[in-house]
Design a protein around this motif. Structure first.
Motif, short mmCIF file in Angstrom:
data_model
loop_
_atom_site.label_atom_id
_atom_site.label_comp_id
_atom_site.label_asym_id
_atom_site.label_seq_id
_atom_site.Cartn_x
_atom_site.Cartn_y
_atom_site.Cartn_z
N PRO A 111 -3.29 4.92 -5.19
CA PRO A 111 -3.01 6.14 -4.42
C PRO A 111 -4.23 7.02 -4.15
O PRO A 111 -4.35 7.60 -3.09
CB PRO A 111 -1.99 6.89 -5.28
N LEU A 170 10.53 1.15 4.66
CA LEU A 170 9.81 1.85 3.60
C LEU A 170 10.02 3.34 3.66
O LEU A 170 10.28 3.88 4.69
CB LEU A 170 8.32 1.52 3.71
N LYS A 206 -3.82 1.63 5.25
CA LYS A 206 -2.65 2.11 5.99
C LYS A 206 -2.95 2.16 7.49
O LYS A 206 -2.09 1.82 8.32
CB LYS A 206 -2.25 3.51 5.49
N LYS A 207 -4.16 2.57 7.83
CA LYS A 207 -4.53 2.58 9.25
C LYS A 207 -4.54 1.16 9.80
O LYS A 207 -4.12 0.91 10.94
CB LYS A 207 -5.91 3.23 9.43
N VAL A 223 0.82 -1.22 0.00
CA VAL A 223 0.00 0.00 0.00
C VAL A 223 0.85 1.27 0.00
O VAL A 223 0.43 2.30 -0.53
CB VAL A 223 -0.99 0.00 1.18
N LEU A 224 2.02 1.21 0.59
CA LEU A 224 2.84 2.42 0.65
C LEU A 224 3.65 2.65 -0.62
O LEU A 224 4.08 3.77 -0.89
CB LEU A 224 3.78 2.39 1.86
N THR A 225 3.84 1.61 -1.43
CA THR A 225 4.64 1.82 -2.64
C THR A 225 3.90 2.66 -3.68
O THR A 225 4.48 3.68 -4.11
CB THR A 225 5.11 0.48 -3.21
N PRO A 226 2.69 2.40 -4.09
CA PRO A 226 1.92 1.16 -4.01
C PRO A 226 2.37 0.19 -5.09
O PRO A 226 2.90 0.60 -6.10
CB PRO A 226 0.50 1.65 -4.27
N LYS A 283 -2.71 -1.26 8.79
CA LYS A 283 -1.29 -1.59 8.98
C LYS A 283 -0.78 -1.04 10.30
O LYS A 283 -0.10 -1.75 11.06
CB LYS A 283 -0.50 -1.01 7.80
N ASN A 284 -1.09 0.21 10.58
CA ASN A 284 -0.61 0.82 11.84
C ASN A 284 -1.20 0.10 13.06
O ASN A 284 -0.51 -0.11 14.06
CB ASN A 284 -1.00 2.30 11.88
N GLU A 285 -2.47 -0.26 12.97
CA GLU A 285 -3.10 -0.95 14.10
C GLU A 285 -2.51 -2.34 14.31
O GLU A 285 -2.29 -2.77 15.45
CB GLU A 285 -4.62 -1.03 13.88
#
Lengths: 321, 436
Positions: free
Chosen positions: B390, B436, B399-400, B306-309, B402-404
């Protein structure tokens, strides 16, 4: 890759004040505003097609962005902002080689609205490649450079908005604010001495005895030492300013006079060493001196100051890969 | 897999450990109830994974004997079903257990087959043809090579693929590099679905256009197309390896065998030198769960994509089954934290003794919501590879998530502390996770 863990306990018994609004406005907000101004100026120069002026403006953006990055606390205030710096800067955080990818994008006739879809293609690192190795008088190259500069500017504005939104949160819990601030200094100093200096000078664990100036952060544009000086200048803003109550003042309130004096002394040594680096050459005695000075600075934050202030717990990613 | 936790304590498993400490604590020869729950879930889950793999194997035999659109659809359905039960077993990874131990008697006895079962990401060009970034069909792969095959990469060794056998595929797997994947679920996935990604730019989506469209390999590849028979060989050889690898896992976790890994974990192995110290076992399990949810699932399998994406970095990029991979990996983690499997309570659970579990439960509740939303959208609106685009609103939600999940990984420090085991953040984070 080695991960250093620093644990930081949040001042359970400390009730004195910490960094305040003056600090927030004079350092955090002022630096972000300055970076936005630099990015705006760069956008104008790219639009005008003035590549030489754009290159100079790019240096200003590097200088100002590094200040924002050096004290980036927003991810600690709101996890939705954890990844924002990655959309601006991929130094040491992305394994892919973006240069051939950017070459393909330039050579193709794909619509740029989706050709540049990767976040890494819109970073300051990508913009450096375009401005310093391509000709922006070519319409497609110019359009690509503009997308990059506008993206960086947009994320900087997002950071400003984020800080303004979370200003109350930052100032309300001053103990937490001081904790994440010191944590940012430690993390930043590790990356400074290990990635930005040690990897280049052949002094890091990864590149021991294998110096190579091409590993420098902005080797292509020759802005690497400027970036380092800017980071160190930001530390000066944080621990040794006479314009507002800074983190050094807080440390003294907690009786860490000796420790903060040592940190300031090491910071001054680091700045002096950085000033002696000539022609972006980190190899040799000058690079060694800068590495030693920043290593001492990190230790004075990480070991002496944290210990004295009762910081015990918080995670610091210190990637030696 | 890319992320491999190397435990400093892993060597402890290889040396003789006496269970007197555990016995003194729990009394008599009673195994620690947490370990019993963990081991019993492993028995049940690996048994289900094996049964589903056998069903997959049978359907692939049926498909290759009589390749039709219907038998191909059935093969795909059994692959998707097999991923469900295998997905939850992944929570047993990274704990120095039989699935991926790097050393010790159990690594040797059971083969640590994770890299052969589920290696990813893979370079599909090594297996069969694709359409490259310039629109050309690639060649020089295992399917179209009829003699010695060189997989390329770093120090590769050539393998005779005149006939595609399980042994040949095993010899080629990760031969020359991690991306040279020849075996496992994802090799079969590619041979059933085919390429989904547009290599020139995944946003163009020019190979299989559509937000709800996965790879579109046709049955012709198994009927009249060149090398159809070799693709059949490949499917059957690869599925046989999956079954044999999971048979080894079921043997490792089987009840009633006082010589296997389960007996050693519970301190009942007849060879006392194999028995694992209780604290060591719990430490490795808690640490492994943290690393799995934080570094493997959240970082390698979600953040990178997701961050690349990057569509290439989604887990099941040919079938677009990534949403289920994430769901089942996460479910597997929850199974072991709550001591349940398929809704059945298996006994004492790590979370039971936590006095304040509010933070962890809040994170799980929030992650549940995001996982459910990702699933719902993948079924009705757009697959994971479109959700990570994107400009898609769902990218922020992922992304959220992922953070959780990373925060949940850190919570393992408190889960383990409540159970008498001290871990640090370093213990629940893979030091080699992708930056990343």
């Amino acid at each position: 890759m080695k991960k250093i863990i620093i644990v930081l306990s949040l001042f359970l018994s400390i009730n004195a004040s910490a960094v305040n609004k003056d600090f927030f406005d004079n350092v955090i907000i002022a630096n972000v505003n300055q970076s936005i101004d630099s990015s705006t100026n760069l956008i104008i120069l790219i639009e005008q097609g003035d590549q030489q002026a754009a290159k100079i403006s790019f240096s200003n953006l590097v200088r100002d962005w590094k200040k924002v990055e050096a004290t980036y606390l927003l991810g600690d205030l709101n996890e939705n902002y954890l990844d924002t710096p990655r959309y601006i800067d991929i130094f040491h955080g992305n394994n892919e080689d973006i240069k051939p990818q950017l070459d393909l994008i330039i050579e193709s006739d794909d619509d740029l609205s989706y050709a540049i879809y990767k976040h890494s293609h819109k970073t300051i690192n990508a913009l450096e490649y375009i401005l310093f190795s391509k000709d922006i008088s070519t319409p497609r190259v110019k359009a690509i450079a503009l997308i990059m500069a506008k993206s960086i500017s947009s994320y900087l504005t997002e950071i400003l908005d984020g800080y303004q939104t979370h200003q109350t949160q930052f100032l309300k819990n001053e103990q937490y604010a001081s904790a994440i601030l010191l944590n940012a200094l430690v993390a930043g100093t590790y990356k400074l001495k290990e990635w930005r200096i040690g990897d280049v000078a052949g002094l890091s664990k990864k590149y021991k005895g294998e110096p190579n100036n091409h590993r420098a952060e902005y080797a292509l544009s020759g802005n690497s030492i400027l970036a380092i000086k800017s980071i160190l200048a930001t530390h000066q803003q944080v621990i040794n300013s006479n314009k507002y109550k800074d983190f050094g003042d807080i440390a003294r309130e907690f009786g860490a006079n000796k420790e903060i004096d040592t940190a300031i002394r090491n910071l001054k040594k680091s700045i002096a060493s950085a000033n002696k680096i000539q022609d972006e050459n980190f190899v040799g005695i000058q690079g060694q001196a800068l590495y030693n000075a920043t290593n001492a600075l990190m230790k004075s934050y990480y070991i002496s100051l944290m210990d004295r202030l009762g910081f015990v717990s918080k995670v610091l990613d210190a990637d030696g890969d | 897999m890319k992320a491999q936790k190397r435990f400093a304590v892993s060597a402890a498993l290889t040396v003789a450990m006496v269970v007197t400490t555990a016995q003194a604590f729990w009394g008599n020869n009673e195994a620690n109830p947490l370990l019993t729950t963990y081991a019993d879930i492993a028995t049940a889950n690996y048994t289900d994974a094996l049964n589903d793999a056998k069903t997959l194997q049978t359907s692939l035999k049926g498909f290759t004997n009589n390749p039709t659109s219907a038998s191909m659809a059935n093969a795909k359905a059994t692959w998707l079903n097999a991923r469900e039960s295998y997905g939850t077993t992944e929570a047993f990874r990274l704990s120095n257990g039989p699935i991926d131990a790097e050393e010790g008697w159990h690594a040797e006895a059971y083969g640590a087959p994770e890299g052969q079962l589920n290696a990813w990401p893979l370079d599909e060009n090594m297996i069969d043809y694709t359409t490259d970034a310039k629109g050309n069909t690639t060649s020089g792969n295992i399917i179209d090579t009829t003699g010695m095959f060189n997989p390329g990469g770093e120090k590769p060794t050539t393998v005779n693929v005149s006939t595609i056998t399980s042994d040949a595929l095993a010899a080629l797997n990760e031969n020359g590099g991690d991306a040279n994947v020849a075996t496992g679920y994802h090799a079969i996935e590619f041979l059933l679905w085919g390429q989904d990604q547009d290599y020139s730019n995944f946003m163009k989506d020019g190979v299989t256009n559509g937000a709800l469209v996965a790879g579109q390999r046709t049955v012709v590849d198994y009927t009249t197309a060149k090398n159809a028979d070799r693709r059949k060989q490949y499917l059957n050889a690869a599925s046989a390896l999956i079954v044999s690898d999971l048979e080894a896992m079921v043997a490792a976790w089987a009840d009633g065998d006082d010589t296997n890994y389960k007996a050693a974990l519970l301190g009942n192995n007849s060879d006392s030198s194999k028995n694992i110290d209780e604290k060591t076992a719990l430490s490795q399990i808690f640490s492994g769960l943290g690393v799995f949810i934080k570094s493997e699932l959240a970082n390698e399998r979600i953040a990178v994509a997701v961050l690349t994406p990057s569509e290439e970095d989604e887990h099941s990029c040919f079938s677009d089954n990534t949403h289920r991979d994430i769901t089942q990996n996460y479910q597997g983690f929850k199974n072991l934290i709550f001591g349940t499997y398929n809704g059945v309570d298996f006994g004492a659970a790590p979370i039971d003794v936590m006095k304040d579990k509010s933070t962890l439960m809040a994170l799980i509740k929030s992650a549940d919501t995001k996982v459910n939303q990702m699933n719902a959208l993948a079924q009705t609106s757009r697959h994971f590879d479109h959700q990570i685009r994107p400009n898609d609103s769902q990218a922020k939600q992922i992304k959220k998530l992922k953070n959780e999940l990373r925060s949940i990984g850190d919570q393992m420090i408190y889960v383990s502390r409540a159970n008498g085991i001290d871990l640090t953040v370093d213990d629940v984070t893979d030091g080699e996770e992708t930056k990343l």
